[in-house]
Design an enzyme around this catalytic site. Structure first.
Site, PDB file in Angstrom:
ATOM      1  N   HIS A 144      -9.465  28.725 -20.857  1.00 33.66           N
ATOM      2  CA  HIS A 144      -9.097  27.456 -20.819  1.00 33.66           C
ATOM      3  C   HIS A 144      -8.561  27.000 -19.377  1.00 33.66           C
ATOM      4  O   HIS A 144      -9.036  27.872 -18.493  1.00 33.66           O
ATOM      5  CB  HIS A 144      -7.943  27.431 -21.447  1.00 33.66           C
ATOM      6  N   GLU A 145      -7.823  26.144 -19.175  1.00 37.38           N
ATOM      7  CA  GLU A 145      -7.781  25.467 -17.827  1.00 37.38           C
ATOM      8  C   GLU A 145      -7.026  26.522 -16.758  1.00 37.38           C
ATOM      9  O   GLU A 145      -6.932  26.364 -15.840  1.00 37.38           O
ATOM     10  CB  GLU A 145      -6.838  24.346 -17.921  1.00 37.38           C
ATOM     11  N   GLY A 146      -6.351  27.293 -17.478  1.00 33.74           N
ATOM     12  CA  GLY A 146      -5.615  28.373 -16.772  1.00 33.74           C
ATOM     13  C   GLY A 146      -6.517  29.352 -16.265  1.00 33.74           C
ATOM     14  O   GLY A 146      -6.277  29.643 -15.025  1.00 33.74           O
ATOM     15  N   HIS A 147      -7.470  29.619 -16.727  1.00 36.33           N
ATOM     16  CA  HIS A 147      -8.701  30.385 -16.350  1.00 36.33           C
ATOM     17  C   HIS A 147      -9.348  29.634 -15.300  1.00 36.33           C
ATOM     18  O   HIS A 147      -9.749  30.132 -14.134  1.00 36.33           O
ATOM     19  CB  HIS A 147      -9.719  30.829 -17.294  1.00 36.33           C
ATOM     20  N   MET A 155      -0.596  27.752 -21.148  1.00 35.00           N
ATOM     21  CA  MET A 155      -2.011  27.862 -21.598  1.00 35.00           C
ATOM     22  C   MET A 155      -2.363  29.383 -21.997  1.00 35.00           C
ATOM     23  O   MET A 155      -2.148  30.044 -21.039  1.00 35.00           O
ATOM     24  CB  MET A 155      -3.033  27.335 -20.610  1.00 35.00           C
ATOM     25  N   ASP A 183       0.914  36.461 -17.813  1.00 33.71           N
ATOM     26  CA  ASP A 183       1.082  37.609 -18.170  1.00 33.71           C
ATOM     27  C   ASP A 183       1.369  38.531 -16.807  1.00 33.71           C
ATOM     28  O   ASP A 183       0.837  39.309 -16.138  1.00 33.71           O
ATOM     29  CB  ASP A 183      -0.527  38.157 -18.082  1.00 33.71           C
ATOM     30  N   ARG A 198      -4.394  32.531 -26.962  1.00 33.23           N
ATOM     31  CA  ARG A 198      -3.883  32.639 -28.239  1.00 33.23           C
ATOM     32  C   ARG A 198      -3.427  31.601 -28.993  1.00 33.23           C
ATOM     33  O   ARG A 198      -3.167  31.492 -30.195  1.00 33.23           O
ATOM     34  CB  ARG A 198      -2.925  33.724 -28.365  1.00 33.23           C
TER      35      ARG A 198
HETATM   36  O1  PAF Z   1      -5.679  39.065 -19.140  1.00 32.91           O
HETATM   37  C1  PAF Z   1      -6.626  39.321 -19.668  1.00 32.91           C
HETATM   38  O2  PAF Z   1      -7.463  38.586 -19.959  1.00 32.91           O
HETATM   39  C2  PAF Z   1      -6.932  40.675 -20.008  1.00 32.91           C
HETATM   40  O3  PAF Z   1      -5.895  41.364 -20.247  1.00 32.91           O
HETATM   41  C3  PAF Z   1      -7.611  41.533 -18.817  1.00 32.91           C
HETATM   42  C4  PAF Z   1      -7.003  41.270 -17.498  1.00 32.91           C
HETATM   43  C5  PAF Z   1      -9.196  40.544 -18.608  1.00 32.91           C
HETATM   44  C6  PAF Z   1      -8.238  42.858 -19.015  1.00 32.91           C
HETATM   45  O4  PAF Z   1      -9.047  43.047 -20.163  1.00 32.91           O
END
Ligand code: PAF
Length: 282
Positions: A34-37, A184, A150, A187
């Site tokens: 998503h936009e966060g990534h 974002m 996270d 889930r």
């Molecule tokens: O944040 C995530 O998507 C996962 O915990 C990660 C860092 C890719 C590890 O599987």
């Protein structure tokens, strides 16, 4: 953007990049981008010569009753998003090449992994740290990018990189939010219309608690009570797992907000577990 599946090919691609003196940034993901990534990938593209996005749904970090099987895996869309955000390589390894038969090593993350999420999801951070260290070994990045959403994960990975002398700069990037403030998250896809609306209570709780602290109410009792009362306004919340004020460095609960405090929340709306946090500088 080149898509690589075999770890051996990844190793060769990294050898070539390093031989050319290129700085490598990695953005580890479980897909469902998503936009966060995308914001992490764009930042990595600004700061590095080559950006590797890893897409791997890591079985080791899911508990037996968690959502490993139903975790979204829209690979074609993910690859398109990664490429348009500026990734140069996508690493999509098959599970058997990351954890071949007989694999048994685990990274123990200590106290930081046993609190917050660790209490509710035992073994989760051992699974995260183990897979991230494998992905680091396969991609050999100079920098690695993680989202503040996270927070505990980012702190644990930063500490792991330092403790194990990995010589990787772990960069923590701001949480990207929807227009209504919801952080974002892959889930969020699980939420139905009513639950999606209900989920905005998390950001409201964090921002209103921030204002409370800025107004001078800084003791933990008042802050915990305020957060609990605010979240109780939303009937679709089925469980509050934690909602309090912590030190952003040690992740311990703070007695009083000092120069910097971290508000963090984990709760369930219906069956969906959501987390979010906010740093407050009173
Ligand atoms: O944040 C995530 O998507 C996962 O915990 C990660 C860092 C890719 C590890 O599987």
């Amino acid at each position: 953007m080149r898509v690589i599946r075999a770890p051996q090919q990844m190793g060769q691609a990294v050898d070539r990049l390093r031989a050319r003196g290129q700085r490598i940034g990695v953005v580890p993901t479980m897909g469902a981008l998503h936009e966060g990534h995308c914001s992490l990938i764009r930042r990595a593209a600004r700061e590095c010569d080559a950006v590797i996005v890893t897409i791997f749904v890591n079985p080791l970090q899911f508990g037996p009753r968690e959502d490993f099987r139903r975790y979204p895996r829209p690979l074609a869309t993910d690859l398109r998003l990664a490429a348009s955000a500026g990734a140069t390589l996508a690493f999509v390894p098959p599970a058997a090449s990351v954890f071949p038969p007989g694999f048994q090593t685990r990274i123990a993350v200590g106290r930081l992994g046993a609190i917050w999420e660790g209490k509710v999801r035992p073994g989760h951070f051992t699974g995260v740290a183990t897979v991230v260290s494998i992905l680091f070994n396969l991609t050999r990045p100079h920098r690695a990018y993680f989202g503040q959403k996270d927070f505990q994960q980012a702190v644990i990975i930063k500490k792991m990189a330092k403790d194990l002398d990995m010589a990787i700069d772990v960069v923590i990037c701001p949480t990207i939010r929807e227009n209504d403030g919801l952080a974002m998250s892959s889930r969020n896809f699980y939420l139905n219309k009513d639950e999606r609306k209900a989920a905005t209570i998390i950001n409201k709780c964090l921002t209103q608690t921030t204002e409370l602290i800025k107004s001078g109410i800084i003791d933990i009792e008042s802050i915990r009570r305020f957060m609990k009362e605010k979240l109780s306004e939303e009937p679709l919340i089925t469980e509050i797992q934690y909602a309090s004020m912590y030190s952003p460095q040690t992740l311990d609960e703070l007695e009083r907000a000092g120069k910097e405090a971290l508000l963090a929340i984990a709760l369930k709306i219906g069956k969906t577990r959501l987390i979010d946090n906010m740093i407050v500088n009173p």
